[in-house]
Design an enzyme around this catalytic site. Sequence first.
Site, short mmCIF file in Angstrom:
data_model
loop_
_atom_site.label_atom_id
_atom_site.label_comp_id
_atom_site.label_asym_id
_atom_site.label_seq_id
_atom_site.Cartn_x
_atom_site.Cartn_y
_atom_site.Cartn_z
N ASP A 42 -18.98 17.92 -19.70
CA ASP A 42 -18.04 18.32 -18.63
C ASP A 42 -17.72 17.17 -17.68
O ASP A 42 -17.00 17.35 -16.70
CB ASP A 42 -18.61 19.50 -17.84
CG ASP A 42 -19.93 19.18 -17.17
OD1 ASP A 42 -20.38 18.01 -17.26
OD2 ASP A 42 -20.51 20.08 -16.54
N GLY A 43 -18.26 16.00 -17.94
CA GLY A 43 -17.93 14.83 -17.11
C GLY A 43 -18.98 14.51 -16.05
O GLY A 43 -18.93 13.45 -15.43
N ARG A 121 -10.05 0.47 1.34
CA ARG A 121 -8.77 0.34 2.05
C ARG A 121 -8.48 1.45 3.04
O ARG A 121 -7.63 1.29 3.90
CB ARG A 121 -7.63 0.19 1.02
CG ARG A 121 -7.57 -1.22 0.46
CD ARG A 121 -6.62 -1.32 -0.69
NE ARG A 121 -7.11 -0.53 -1.82
CZ ARG A 121 -6.43 -0.37 -2.95
NH1 ARG A 121 -5.25 -0.90 -3.09
NH2 ARG A 121 -6.94 0.34 -3.93
N GLN A 122 -9.19 2.57 2.95
CA GLN A 122 -9.04 3.59 4.01
C GLN A 122 -10.04 3.19 5.09
O GLN A 122 -11.12 3.76 5.23
CB GLN A 122 -9.32 4.99 3.47
CG GLN A 122 -9.13 6.11 4.50
CD GLN A 122 -7.67 6.45 4.80
OE1 GLN A 122 -6.79 6.17 4.01
NE2 GLN A 122 -7.40 7.02 5.96
N HIS A 154 -12.70 -5.37 1.71
CA HIS A 154 -11.34 -5.51 2.24
C HIS A 154 -11.35 -5.84 3.74
O HIS A 154 -10.75 -6.82 4.17
CB HIS A 154 -10.56 -4.22 1.96
CG HIS A 154 -9.16 -4.27 2.45
ND1 HIS A 154 -8.25 -5.18 1.97
CD2 HIS A 154 -8.51 -3.54 3.40
CE1 HIS A 154 -7.10 -5.01 2.59
NE2 HIS A 154 -7.23 -4.02 3.45
N ASP A 192 -0.47 -11.61 2.86
CA ASP A 192 -0.37 -10.85 4.10
C ASP A 192 -1.39 -11.40 5.09
O ASP A 192 -2.22 -12.25 4.74
CB ASP A 192 -0.57 -9.33 3.85
CG ASP A 192 -1.87 -9.02 3.13
OD1 ASP A 192 -2.86 -9.76 3.33
OD2 ASP A 192 -1.91 -8.05 2.36
N LYS A 215 3.48 -8.84 5.74
CA LYS A 215 3.86 -7.76 4.83
C LYS A 215 3.89 -6.43 5.56
O LYS A 215 3.04 -6.14 6.39
CB LYS A 215 2.79 -7.73 3.72
CG LYS A 215 2.84 -6.57 2.78
CD LYS A 215 1.78 -6.71 1.69
CE LYS A 215 0.54 -5.91 1.99
NZ LYS A 215 -0.45 -5.93 0.91
N ARG A 217 3.79 -2.41 4.58
CA ARG A 217 3.66 -1.48 3.46
C ARG A 217 4.45 -0.22 3.78
O ARG A 217 4.20 0.46 4.77
CB ARG A 217 2.17 -1.15 3.23
CG ARG A 217 1.96 -0.27 2.01
CD ARG A 217 0.51 -0.17 1.61
NE ARG A 217 0.01 -1.34 0.89
CZ ARG A 217 0.28 -1.62 -0.37
NH1 ARG A 217 1.07 -0.84 -1.08
NH2 ARG A 217 -0.22 -2.70 -0.94
N ASP A 241 -5.65 -13.17 -2.89
CA ASP A 241 -5.83 -11.90 -2.17
C ASP A 241 -7.21 -11.34 -2.51
O ASP A 241 -7.88 -11.84 -3.42
CB ASP A 241 -4.73 -10.92 -2.62
CG ASP A 241 -4.38 -9.89 -1.55
OD1 ASP A 241 -5.14 -9.77 -0.56
OD2 ASP A 241 -3.35 -9.21 -1.70
C1 R5P Z 1 -4.12 -4.91 1.02
O1 R5P Z 1 -3.83 -5.34 2.12
C2 R5P Z 1 -4.84 -5.70 -0.02
O2 R5P Z 1 -5.34 -6.90 0.49
C3 R5P Z 1 -3.95 -6.00 -1.21
O3 R5P Z 1 -2.91 -6.87 -0.80
C4 R5P Z 1 -3.34 -4.75 -1.75
O4 R5P Z 1 -4.28 -3.72 -1.82
C5 R5P Z 1 -2.76 -5.00 -3.11
O5 R5P Z 1 -2.20 -3.82 -3.57
P1 R5P Z 1 -0.96 -3.85 -4.55
O6 R5P Z 1 -1.34 -4.74 -5.72
O7 R5P Z 1 -0.79 -2.40 -4.96
O8 R5P Z 1 0.22 -4.36 -3.80
#
Ligand code: R5P
Length: 317
Positions: A42-43, A121-122, A154, A192, A215, A217, A241
Amino acid sequence: MVSSHSRHMPVLSGSSGRELAIALAEILEMEFVLIESRKFPDGEGYVRVPSESFGVIRSEPVILVSNTFPDSGIMRTILMLEAINDIRKGDLENLKNEGEQVMDNVGPGIFLAVPYYGYARQDKRFSPGETVSARVISEILGRSCDGMVILDLHEPKVLDGSDLEIGFVSSMPEIADVLQKEVGPDFILSPDKGAIDRASEVAKIGGWEFSYLEKTRIDAHTIEHQAKDLDVNGKVVAIVDDMISTGGTICRASDALRRQGAKAVFAACTHGLFTGGALSRLANHVDGVYTTDSLRNPRSVVSSAPALARGIKEMIG
Ligand code: R5P
């Protein structure tokens, strides 16, 4: 801080982190132990630490290598940490009545090395009603380990104030090395503001020119770069990055570089997620992609073991 360790100190992992954990154990001159890990139909995950390694796990501090990605990786990490905790606490009672059932508690000494920290990232509550997922993960893991080393998180600030000892390490020295050997860039670009520290470290190591883009988003799939004059005409540029997910950030940055006359554009990052056809999208925009092995992917040419080893040495002496 844990005082001097012996060569028998174990570096453990499940099957998904195996190669990296073996490489880490070699650098640290420690012993690798594979934790059995599999999935039920079932995972749901199952883990079991081999009984032959109970002795070393109880007599030495322990390092577990495990990602908090994908979601099943979070669960596996928790289960492996808890299994190790039970062994160190001497809580070994089992239905088969195998081995000793109860032993002394040998105390703290479990360290988690996280090559790729999912949910990084959150790192803010962008809208009311959200939770800061990056912090939630560390709070959960912090209950079952005594220290954590995280590779290229991050935004490390998100874990400020954590009760757990956390070491932040970076693969940028190894990324600079691969770029030097295989690309020979003239110019390093941070796509960025968030990647400025990391990308400029690479530029500094190689003695290359450096600049960054700003940048915005729009959503998970759409980003916009503010126009900026970059002195890249006729130059070989590497965009650096922390991670590549959809590839959108790199593709847009590469377009900006080519419009300004860049001769060739490469991309390098620590964590290559490459979601939803990112690699084929990238193939139309850049001349090459380099990542570490924090995540399995076809472009992982840089070992993240040296960076994790630096963090572990710093933490346990
Ligand atoms: C966000 O600020 C991270 O440093 C990356 O630039 C980002 O997560 C890259 O995501 P994607 O490849 O979807 O643009």
